[in-house]
Each structure stands twice: as structure tokens, then as C-alpha cells.
Design a protein around this motif. Structure first.
Motif, PDB file in Angstrom:
ATOM      1  N   ASN A 253       9.640   8.245  -0.080  1.00 32.42           N
ATOM      2  CA  ASN A 253       9.715   9.519   0.656  1.00 32.42           C
ATOM      3  C   ASN A 253       8.589  10.502   0.320  1.00 32.42           C
ATOM      4  OD1 ASN A 253      12.117   8.790   2.056  1.00 32.42           O
ATOM      5  ND2 ASN A 253      13.319   9.325   0.243  1.00 32.42           N
ATOM      6  N   ASP A 254       7.654  10.108  -0.534  1.00 29.33           N
ATOM      7  CA  ASP A 254       6.492  10.966  -0.785  1.00 29.33           C
ATOM      8  C   ASP A 254       5.613  11.010   0.457  1.00 29.33           C
ATOM      9  OD1 ASP A 254       7.300  11.498  -3.310  1.00 29.33           O
ATOM     10  OD2 ASP A 254       5.760  10.313  -4.334  1.00 29.33           O
ATOM     11  N   VAL A 255       5.037  12.185   0.714  1.00 31.77           N
ATOM     12  CA  VAL A 255       4.091  12.347   1.823  1.00 31.77           C
ATOM     13  C   VAL A 255       2.731  12.680   1.226  1.00 31.77           C
ATOM     14  CG1 VAL A 255       3.493  13.670   3.880  1.00 31.77           C
ATOM     15  CG2 VAL A 255       5.887  13.115   3.415  1.00 31.77           C
ATOM     16  N   LEU A 256       1.735  11.909   1.584  1.00 29.20           N
ATOM     17  CA  LEU A 256       0.408  12.157   1.036  1.00 29.20           C
ATOM     18  C   LEU A 256      -0.667  11.873   2.077  1.00 29.20           C
ATOM     19  CD1 LEU A 256      -0.796   9.186  -1.079  1.00 29.20           C
ATOM     20  CD2 LEU A 256       1.539   9.212  -0.228  1.00 29.20           C
ATOM     21  N   LYS A 257      -1.858  12.403   1.798  1.00 24.24           N
ATOM     22  CA  LYS A 257      -3.002  12.201   2.677  1.00 24.24           C
ATOM     23  C   LYS A 257      -3.981  11.255   1.995  1.00 24.24           C
ATOM     24  CE  LYS A 257      -2.668  16.643   5.065  1.00 24.24           C
ATOM     25  NZ  LYS A 257      -3.364  17.891   5.433  1.00 24.24           N
ATOM     26  N   VAL A 258      -4.394  10.241   2.751  1.00 27.23           N
ATOM     27  CA  VAL A 258      -5.325   9.243   2.227  1.00 27.23           C
ATOM     28  C   VAL A 258      -6.491   9.105   3.197  1.00 27.23           C
ATOM     29  CG1 VAL A 258      -3.472   8.008   1.037  1.00 27.23           C
ATOM     30  CG2 VAL A 258      -4.089   7.352   3.370  1.00 27.23           C
ATOM     31  N   GLU A 259      -7.500   8.318   2.778  1.00 29.57           N
ATOM     32  CA  GLU A 259      -8.616   8.058   3.673  1.00 29.57           C
ATOM     33  C   GLU A 259      -8.117   7.405   4.966  1.00 29.57           C
ATOM     34  OE1 GLU A 259     -11.928   8.818   3.088  1.00 29.57           O
ATOM     35  OE2 GLU A 259     -11.214   9.880   1.313  1.00 29.57           O
ATOM     36  N   LYS A 260      -8.833   7.621   6.056  1.00 35.20           N
ATOM     37  CA  LYS A 260      -8.397   7.168   7.376  1.00 35.20           C
ATOM     38  C   LYS A 260      -7.926   5.712   7.383  1.00 35.20           C
ATOM     39  CE  LYS A 260     -10.042   6.248  12.040  1.00 35.20           C
ATOM     40  NZ  LYS A 260     -11.223   6.121  12.908  1.00 35.20           N
ATOM     41  N   ILE A 261      -6.752   5.502   8.022  1.00 34.18           N
ATOM     42  CA  ILE A 261      -6.200   4.163   8.204  1.00 34.18           C
ATOM     43  C   ILE A 261      -6.241   3.844   9.693  1.00 34.18           C
ATOM     44  CG2 ILE A 261      -4.145   2.726   7.950  1.00 34.18           C
ATOM     45  CD1 ILE A 261      -3.323   4.529   5.613  1.00 34.18           C
ATOM     46  N   ASP A 262      -6.763   2.692  10.041  1.00 37.18           N
ATOM     47  CA  ASP A 262      -6.844   2.284  11.447  1.00 37.18           C
ATOM     48  C   ASP A 262      -5.502   1.723  11.901  1.00 37.18           C
ATOM     49  OD1 ASP A 262      -9.519   3.011  11.807  1.00 37.18           O
ATOM     50  OD2 ASP A 262     -10.216   1.134  10.924  1.00 37.18           O
ATOM     51  N   ALA A 263      -4.637   2.604  12.355  1.00 35.15           N
ATOM     52  CA  ALA A 263      -3.317   2.203  12.854  1.00 35.15           C
ATOM     53  C   ALA A 263      -2.791   3.325  13.739  1.00 35.15           C
ATOM     54  CB  ALA A 263      -2.356   1.923  11.704  1.00 35.15           C
ATOM     55  N   GLU A 264      -1.801   3.003  14.552  1.00 33.58           N
ATOM     56  CA  GLU A 264      -1.210   3.983  15.450  1.00 33.58           C
ATOM     57  C   GLU A 264      -0.162   4.810  14.712  1.00 33.58           C
ATOM     58  OE1 GLU A 264      -2.022   4.661  18.586  1.00 33.58           O
ATOM     59  OE2 GLU A 264      -3.637   3.188  18.474  1.00 33.58           O
ATOM     60  N   PRO A 265      -0.029   6.114  15.043  1.00 32.52           N
ATOM     61  CA  PRO A 265       1.038   6.933  14.440  1.00 32.52           C
ATOM     62  C   PRO A 265       2.412   6.316  14.684  1.00 32.52           C
ATOM     63  CG  PRO A 265      -0.537   8.323  15.599  1.00 32.52           C
ATOM     64  CD  PRO A 265      -0.903   6.903  15.935  1.00 32.52           C
ATOM     65  N   GLY A 266       3.239   6.302  13.642  1.00 32.12           N
ATOM     66  CA  GLY A 266       4.564   5.718  13.744  1.00 32.12           C
ATOM     67  C   GLY A 266       4.636   4.284  13.280  1.00 32.12           C
TER      68      GLY A 266
ATOM     69  N   GLY B 103     -10.845   4.101  -2.322  1.00 32.98           N
ATOM     70  CA  GLY B 103     -11.575   4.400  -3.552  1.00 32.98           C
ATOM     71  C   GLY B 103     -10.866   5.379  -4.465  1.00 32.98           C
ATOM     72  N   LYS B 104      -9.618   5.739  -4.150  1.00 34.08           N
ATOM     73  CA  LYS B 104      -8.856   6.688  -4.973  1.00 34.08           C
ATOM     74  C   LYS B 104      -7.524   6.068  -5.368  1.00 34.08           C
ATOM     75  CE  LYS B 104     -10.794  10.730  -2.597  1.00 34.08           C
ATOM     76  NZ  LYS B 104     -11.545   9.989  -1.569  1.00 34.08           N
ATOM     77  N   GLN B 105      -6.947   6.603  -6.443  1.00 32.81           N
ATOM     78  CA  GLN B 105      -5.652   6.131  -6.913  1.00 32.81           C
ATOM     79  C   GLN B 105      -4.594   7.214  -6.706  1.00 32.81           C
ATOM     80  OE1 GLN B 105      -5.948   4.759 -10.969  1.00 32.81           O
ATOM     81  NE2 GLN B 105      -7.715   3.438 -10.549  1.00 32.81           N
ATOM     82  N   TYR B 106      -3.380   6.775  -6.329  1.00 28.98           N
ATOM     83  CA  TYR B 106      -2.293   7.701  -6.057  1.00 28.98           C
ATOM     84  C   TYR B 106      -1.015   7.196  -6.722  1.00 28.98           C
ATOM     85  CZ  TYR B 106      -5.453   9.027  -2.224  1.00 28.98           C
ATOM     86  OH  TYR B 106      -6.540   9.399  -1.466  1.00 28.98           O
ATOM     87  N   LYS B 107      -0.305   8.099  -7.361  1.00 29.44           N
ATOM     88  CA  LYS B 107       1.023   7.778  -7.890  1.00 29.44           C
ATOM     89  C   LYS B 107       2.036   8.171  -6.819  1.00 29.44           C
ATOM     90  CE  LYS B 107       4.316   8.818 -11.581  1.00 29.44           C
ATOM     91  NZ  LYS B 107       4.601   9.628 -12.797  1.00 29.44           N
ATOM     92  N   VAL B 108       2.854   7.204  -6.377  1.00 25.19           N
ATOM     93  CA  VAL B 108       3.744   7.446  -5.249  1.00 25.19           C
ATOM     94  C   VAL B 108       5.167   7.001  -5.570  1.00 25.19           C
ATOM     95  CG1 VAL B 108       1.867   7.183  -3.576  1.00 25.19           C
ATOM     96  CG2 VAL B 108       3.243   5.198  -4.192  1.00 25.19           C
ATOM     97  N   ALA B 109       6.116   7.576  -4.835  1.00 28.85           N
ATOM     98  CA  ALA B 109       7.520   7.174  -4.894  1.00 28.85           C
ATOM     99  C   ALA B 109       8.063   7.232  -3.477  1.00 28.85           C
ATOM    100  CB  ALA B 109       8.308   8.091  -5.825  1.00 28.85           C
TER     101      ALA B 109
END
Length: 217
Positions: free
Chosen positions: A18-31, A10-16
């Protein structure tokens, strides 16, 4: 540098890349590699509402709860007050690629989770060798720590150190006069002889286990 505007949670992010950002929970394993398909803009290309064939690939670093947010409700003249806390689950991701024309994440990015998963297996395989080395050297050396003597904790260790006693070898070499001196100086009331500190120190130097541990076994 290429950039994109993505929509997730429900949010918008401007990314490029190597950017590191926090988003709403994603159902996936780290890595693992995750893909954001809702791309609203790539450089000068604006979607209607999405850019056709565009996606953004990212590596999931971790998922954890954010800081507590306080929700306070109050109604005037009704004696109504409610205070609750909420910790939102957020996923931290690192942007790896901005893809167009229906391209898929590169093999290099997709291989990262496998490399990370292989790391623990290597450490486990090395574990038996390390333990056998420790076992073989146990009798050849000892840990010179006065806290290994039964009844000696951090507080007594500090008192002994303040009076120049910092090792088991010193205690093992004590004479009757030394025992009487420290017993009186530290107000031990016969504790050194009663707990056989000298004997314990000699046993530890010889590589024997602490008496407290041996008694439990």
C-alpha cells in the motif's frame, strides 16, 4: 509488516504493501500491474545481490512530468552562462504485493485494470439516456440566467444584480417606466429597447433558444 528493498531507475526504494511512491518512468498503461524483479532485500533476507525468486507487484497510477529543475552553468572570466530547465518523467505506483519463492501477482491485483477499463464503457452507454432526458425536459423548464440575453455578460449581470434584477422573469415584467428607469440608472442610452430585452426574456421563458444562438444557426 513485510518490507522489501527494490532497485529501479538506478535508485533503491524501501517499500511495503500500500505504499505510494514515484519512480523513473515505466512504460505501461495507468491501472496496469507492473512487477519489480530487482529485489535486494525482503525482511531479514539479504540478496547477493538479488533475493532469488522475490519480486514486488505494484499498480501504475499515472505518469507525468515532475517540477522543473534548473540547470545553470557558469565559467569565470569567459562570459559563459547557460541556463536550462528539465522536467523528469516520473511514474506514480502503489505497491500491492511483496512476492517470494517465484510467486506471480494474485488474480485480484491483475483484474484491477479490467475493472477500470470497463468503467468508461458504462458511462458511454448511459450517455444517450441522459441526453434524451435533457431533451424531453427542455421545453418544460428554462434556465433563468440574465446572461442569456444578447449583449449581457458577467459585468452587466453584476450591475443588474446590484440594482435588484437577478432573473429573466423580472425583466419580462418590466413596464415602460422600468425601462426608462434602468436605462437612465445604468446609462444604457436606449440599449434595453434597442436590443429588445423584454422580448428576449419572454422568448427564453417560453423555452426558445437565445437569439444570438438562433441568429448564428
Amino acid at each position: 509488516m513485510a518490507f522489501a528493498v527494490i532497485k529501479t531507475g538506478g535508485k533503491q526504494y524501501k517499500v511495503a504493501a500500500n505504499d505510494v511512491l514515484k519512480v523513473e518512468k515505466i512504460d505501461a498503461e495507468p491501472g496496469s500491474i507492473v512487477t519489480f524483479d530487482q529485489v535486494l532485500m525482503v525482511d531479514d533476507t539479504i540478496g547477493a545481490p538479488l533475493v532469488e525468486g522475490a519480486s514486488v507487484a505494484a499498480e501504475l497510477i499515472e505518469t507525468r512530468k515532475s517540477k522543473t529543475v534548473i540547470i545553470f552553468k557558469k565559467k569565470r572570466r569567459h562570459n559563459y552562462r547557460r541556463r536550462n530547465g528539465h522536467r523528469q518523467l516520473l511514474s506514480t505506483v502503489r505497491i500491492t504485493e511483496i512476492l517470494t519463492d517465484g510467486k506471480k501477482p494474485s488474480a485480484k491485483s491483475a483484474a484491477k485494470p479490467e475493472a477500470k477499463a470497463a468503467a468508461p464503457a458504462t458511462s458511454k452507454a448511459d450517455a444517450p439516456a441522459a441526453s434524451s432526458t435533457e431533451a424531453s425536459s427542455a421545453g418544460a423548464s428554462f434556465k433563468d440566467d440574465v446572461k442569456l440575453i444578447g449583449g449581457v455578460g458577467p459585468a452587466l449581470e453584476k450591475k443588474l444584480a446590484a440594482n435588484g434584477v437577478t432573473s429573466l422573469t423580472q425583466i419580462a415584467d418590466w413596464t415602460a417606466d422600468d425601462v426608462a428607469k434602468f436605462d437612465d440608472l445604468l446609462n444604457f442610452k436606449g440599449r434595453i429597447e434597442r436590443d429588445d430585452w423584454i422580448g428576449q426574456a419572454k422568448d427564453l421563458i417560453a423555452g426558445k433558444p437565445p437569439r444570438a444562438k438562433a441568429d448564428k444557426e
